[in-house]
Design an enzyme around this catalytic site. Structure first.
Site, PDB file in Angstrom:
ATOM      1  N   ASP A  81       0.830  -1.201   0.000  1.00 22.25           N
ATOM      2  CA  ASP A  81       0.000   0.000   0.000  1.00 22.25           C
ATOM      3  C   ASP A  81       0.868   1.256   0.000  1.00 22.25           C
ATOM      4  O   ASP A  81       0.634   2.194  -0.770  1.00 22.25           O
ATOM      5  CB  ASP A  81      -0.915  -0.023   1.226  1.00 22.25           C
ATOM      6  CG  ASP A  81      -1.748   1.242   1.354  1.00 22.25           C
ATOM      7  OD1 ASP A  81      -2.658   1.431   0.524  1.00 22.25           O
ATOM      8  OD2 ASP A  81      -1.482   2.045   2.265  1.00 22.25           O
ATOM      9  N   GLU A 129      -2.044  -5.436  -3.860  1.00 21.90           N
ATOM     10  CA  GLU A 129      -1.123  -4.652  -3.033  1.00 21.90           C
ATOM     11  C   GLU A 129      -0.035  -5.542  -2.435  1.00 21.90           C
ATOM     12  O   GLU A 129       1.130  -5.137  -2.344  1.00 21.90           O
ATOM     13  CB  GLU A 129      -1.881  -3.953  -1.914  1.00 21.90           C
ATOM     14  CG  GLU A 129      -2.702  -2.767  -2.375  1.00 21.90           C
ATOM     15  CD  GLU A 129      -3.353  -2.021  -1.235  1.00 21.90           C
ATOM     16  OE1 GLU A 129      -3.441  -0.778  -1.312  1.00 21.90           O
ATOM     17  OE2 GLU A 129      -3.790  -2.675  -0.265  1.00 21.90           O
TER      18      GLU A 129
END
Length: 245
Positions: A63, A135
């Site tokens: 992220d 992610e």
């Protein structure tokens, strides 16, 4: 410690489920990157429903890496765009919808490793699970090869999305687009309502409905927050409104 035998937590994976060599090869070609440590990719594709280790730590790392890489990409690509628009545009490219789109194109749904219950409930198609895995994969590439390499992969993945951008829509999220579209046609604003909330408190999934009575449009969206679910429902409603009206 030999990294190829360990996960990012430094613990040998005990999961019985493994990626097939053929699937690994095809995925690497689509991704444009071949993992030197297949176990790291396996961890990135392992949902927490299979226990520990899983991809949650890699998702956390990915992220941050993704936000940095996309920020740099947009900064270099759109030299005249002000900070506010860059921020909103970045949000559109790192949200669940965008990550789900990337994950689907890579076929992650067919590779994700899930517990039996999660798979039977359709987890391999759930946007939140696929977005999180995307992610985690980014985090795994960064961990293995550093920022320069993962940045190259991210740029290649996002180029097609950037090329599809309508300059008039820069920085606008689906709810804003829908609101402006309806206002331009003097139609009442959409109504949002939560249909269902499921899952544990720390991992809830929201199902939201968007209704535009005057256009007879009713769409739904799913997300790990009410806002994300509303954005997904608004995106679908906007597409229908533009086509029909």
């Amino acid at each position: 410690m030999t990294r190829s035998k360990f996960t990012s937590q430094g613990i040998k994976s005990k999961h019985a489920k493994k990626l097939k060599k053929q699937d690994y090869t095809v995925f690497s070609q689509k991704l444009g990157y071949t993992f030197k440590q297949p176990d790291l990719l396996q961890e990135a594709l392992t949902h927490r429903s299979l226990g520990f280790p899983n991809n949650e730590r890699l998702e956390f790392l990915g992220d941050s890496v993704l936000n940095c890489a996309v920020s740099t990409l947009l900064f270099k690509r759109f030299l005249l765009l002000p900070e506010g628009d860059l921020t909103r545009l970045r949000a559109n490219f790192v949200n669940q919808d965008a990550l789900h789109q990337l994950a689907s194109a890579l076929g992650i749904g067919e590779l994700i490793l899930l517990g039996d219950g999660e798979r039977k409930s359709g987890g391999h198609q759930r946007p939140s699970i696929l977005a999180n895995a995307m992610e985690a994969i980014i985090g795994a590439i960064y961990l293995e090869s550093g920022f320069e390499k993962v940045d190259q992969v991210i740029v290649a993945l996002y180029d097609p999305l950037l090329n599809q951008l309508d300059p008039d829509l820069f920085g606008k999220d689906p709810k804003t687009l829908l609101q402006e579209y309806l206002q331009s046609r003097k139609v009442d604003l959409p109504e949002y309502s939560t249909l269902l909330t499921r899952g544990d408190a720390h991992a809830q999934v929201f199902h939201v409905e968007c209704v535009i009575p005057e256009f007879a449009i009713r769409t739904s969206g799913e997300g790990t927050s009410r806002r994300r679910a509303e954005q997904e429902a608004a995106r679908r409603a906007y597409k229908l409104a533009v086509v029909r009206h």
